[in-house]
Write a protein that holds these residues in place. Sequence first.
Motif, short mmCIF file in Angstrom:
data_model
loop_
_atom_site.label_atom_id
_atom_site.label_comp_id
_atom_site.label_asym_id
_atom_site.label_seq_id
_atom_site.Cartn_x
_atom_site.Cartn_y
_atom_site.Cartn_z
N LYS A 105 0.83 -1.20 0.00
CA LYS A 105 0.00 0.00 0.00
C LYS A 105 0.87 1.25 0.00
O LYS A 105 1.98 1.25 0.52
N ASN A 106 0.33 2.32 -0.61
CA ASN A 106 1.02 3.60 -0.53
C ASN A 106 1.04 4.07 0.93
O ASN A 106 0.29 3.56 1.77
N GLY A 107 1.89 5.03 1.24
CA GLY A 107 2.03 5.50 2.62
C GLY A 107 0.76 6.11 3.17
O GLY A 107 -0.14 6.51 2.43
N THR A 108 0.69 6.22 4.50
CA THR A 108 -0.51 6.78 5.14
C THR A 108 -0.72 8.24 4.75
O THR A 108 -1.83 8.76 4.85
N ASP A 109 0.35 8.91 4.28
CA ASP A 109 0.21 10.30 3.83
C ASP A 109 -0.20 10.38 2.37
O ASP A 109 -0.33 11.47 1.82
N GLY A 110 -0.39 9.22 1.74
CA GLY A 110 -0.80 9.19 0.34
C GLY A 110 0.34 9.13 -0.66
O GLY A 110 0.11 8.98 -1.86
N SER A 111 1.58 9.25 -0.19
CA SER A 111 2.72 9.28 -1.11
C SER A 111 2.96 7.91 -1.73
O SER A 111 2.75 6.87 -1.11
N LEU A 128 -3.32 1.28 -4.11
CA LEU A 128 -3.69 2.66 -3.82
C LEU A 128 -4.80 2.69 -2.78
O LEU A 128 -5.88 2.17 -3.01
N ARG A 129 -4.51 3.31 -1.62
CA ARG A 129 -5.50 3.33 -0.54
C ARG A 129 -5.81 4.75 -0.07
O ARG A 129 -6.49 4.95 0.92
N GLY A 130 -5.30 5.77 -0.82
CA GLY A 130 -5.50 7.14 -0.40
C GLY A 130 -4.62 7.46 0.80
O GLY A 130 -3.85 6.62 1.28
N GLY A 131 -4.72 8.70 1.29
CA GLY A 131 -3.93 9.09 2.45
C GLY A 131 -4.23 10.50 2.89
O GLY A 131 -4.63 11.34 2.09
N ASP A 132 -4.05 10.74 4.19
CA ASP A 132 -4.32 12.06 4.78
C ASP A 132 -5.72 12.55 4.43
O ASP A 132 -5.94 13.74 4.14
N CYS A 162 -10.65 0.01 -1.95
CA CYS A 162 -11.90 0.78 -1.93
C CYS A 162 -12.23 1.32 -0.55
O CYS A 162 -13.18 2.10 -0.39
N SER A 163 -11.46 0.92 0.45
CA SER A 163 -11.71 1.35 1.83
C SER A 163 -10.70 2.44 2.21
O SER A 163 -10.14 3.13 1.37
N HIS A 164 -10.49 2.60 3.50
CA HIS A 164 -9.53 3.56 4.06
C HIS A 164 -9.79 4.97 3.52
O HIS A 164 -10.93 5.37 3.42
N ALA A 165 -8.73 5.71 3.17
CA ALA A 165 -8.95 7.09 2.75
C ALA A 165 -9.72 7.18 1.43
O ALA A 165 -10.32 8.22 1.14
N ASN A 166 -9.71 6.11 0.64
CA ASN A 166 -10.43 6.15 -0.63
C ASN A 166 -11.94 6.17 -0.43
O ASN A 166 -12.69 6.51 -1.37
N SER A 167 -12.41 5.79 0.73
CA SER A 167 -13.85 5.90 1.02
C SER A 167 -14.10 6.81 2.22
O SER A 167 -15.19 6.80 2.78
N ASN A 168 -13.06 7.58 2.57
CA ASN A 168 -13.16 8.46 3.74
C ASN A 168 -13.60 7.68 4.98
O ASN A 168 -14.32 8.19 5.83
#
Length: 357
Positions: free
Chosen positions: A187-193, A234-238, A268-274
């Motif tokens: 997964k990408n970092g928790t900050d989205g990078s 890709l899981r989104g971030g921040d 589809c979860s985590h930051a990608n679904s807020n």
Amino acid sequence: MSDNRVEDLNIESIKALITPDQLKAEMPISEAAVASVQSGRQVIRDILDRKDHRIFIVIGPCSIHDVDAAMDYARRLKELSAKVEDTLYLVMRVYFEKPRTTTGWKGLINDPYMNDTFKIEDGLHIARKLLIDLAEMGLPLSTEALDPISPQYLQDLIAWSAIGARTTESQTHREMASGLSSAVGFKNGTDGSLTVAINALMSVASPHRFLGIDQSGAVAVVSTRGNPYGHIVLRGGDGKPNYDSVNVALTEEALAKSKLSANIMIDCSHANSNKNPALQPLVMDNAANQILEGNKSIVGLMVESNIKHGRQNIPANLCDLEYGLSVTDGCISWEETEEAVMSMYNKLKDVLPKRNA
């Protein structure tokens, strides 16, 4: 000889654990389970190699806390799999370990009775029994490789592994993943990078040597060949999503720049679904639409799904736990799951066979 004047000053106790060999002797993998694992791994490798036109979807509970509910979910998933198998390859999430920012329930292996007794040996037995039962049903299985030792106990039953956002940057987890027998998503970092995941993919494909344990539980130097089937998730971030076509295109560019295969999975979860489970089907639909519009890099999805919608806190009285409801991240219900998967199937069934042409 240890000197207790300077060693282990903050250690309360150290207790020997059953070895991987001993656990597997007690709970051997059956021929049916071996065939299921081998088939699952090969399908995922073929999808990543573009030899199989399907999309694989890692789907299921955020974490497993109730074996009966997990089996109930698996039977439903097996039935749904049969309906969509020519287009979508469903892989069941069977997550036993949960990373914690501070404290909290660490998952079924660490605390199987959810009461802070940390009966880890019981947790390993319960987890292995469930994996064997699920594999014998013919379901491909996935988990998060969080503890660097636990794969020696369970990896023989896993078709796909995840390295989470908190551990993608960890050298220990990159080295471990280079020796895993399954394909592995970073997964990408928790900050989205993307940088930490890109670096992880370059690392995991290379051979490594590190300290670990062998099947008899002895401390050993582990030498790996490198894992050629790493890919990005890709899981989104921040609080910001990154599943949209712009971010997917940026990911494709970053992968190409590093001479890595353009294999992208959308979480589809985590930051990608807020962190709102109700939004997960919308992310699935967006990914399907990107494929309809010509995207060739999205090869997988990850969805947190359970029997019931939402989540619950772990109650003081465990008898008050609601059946089929997550105790970690919120999940979509089975009804929402079925609807979202069938919607994706109907959109892509005529498109995916021509995608790799």
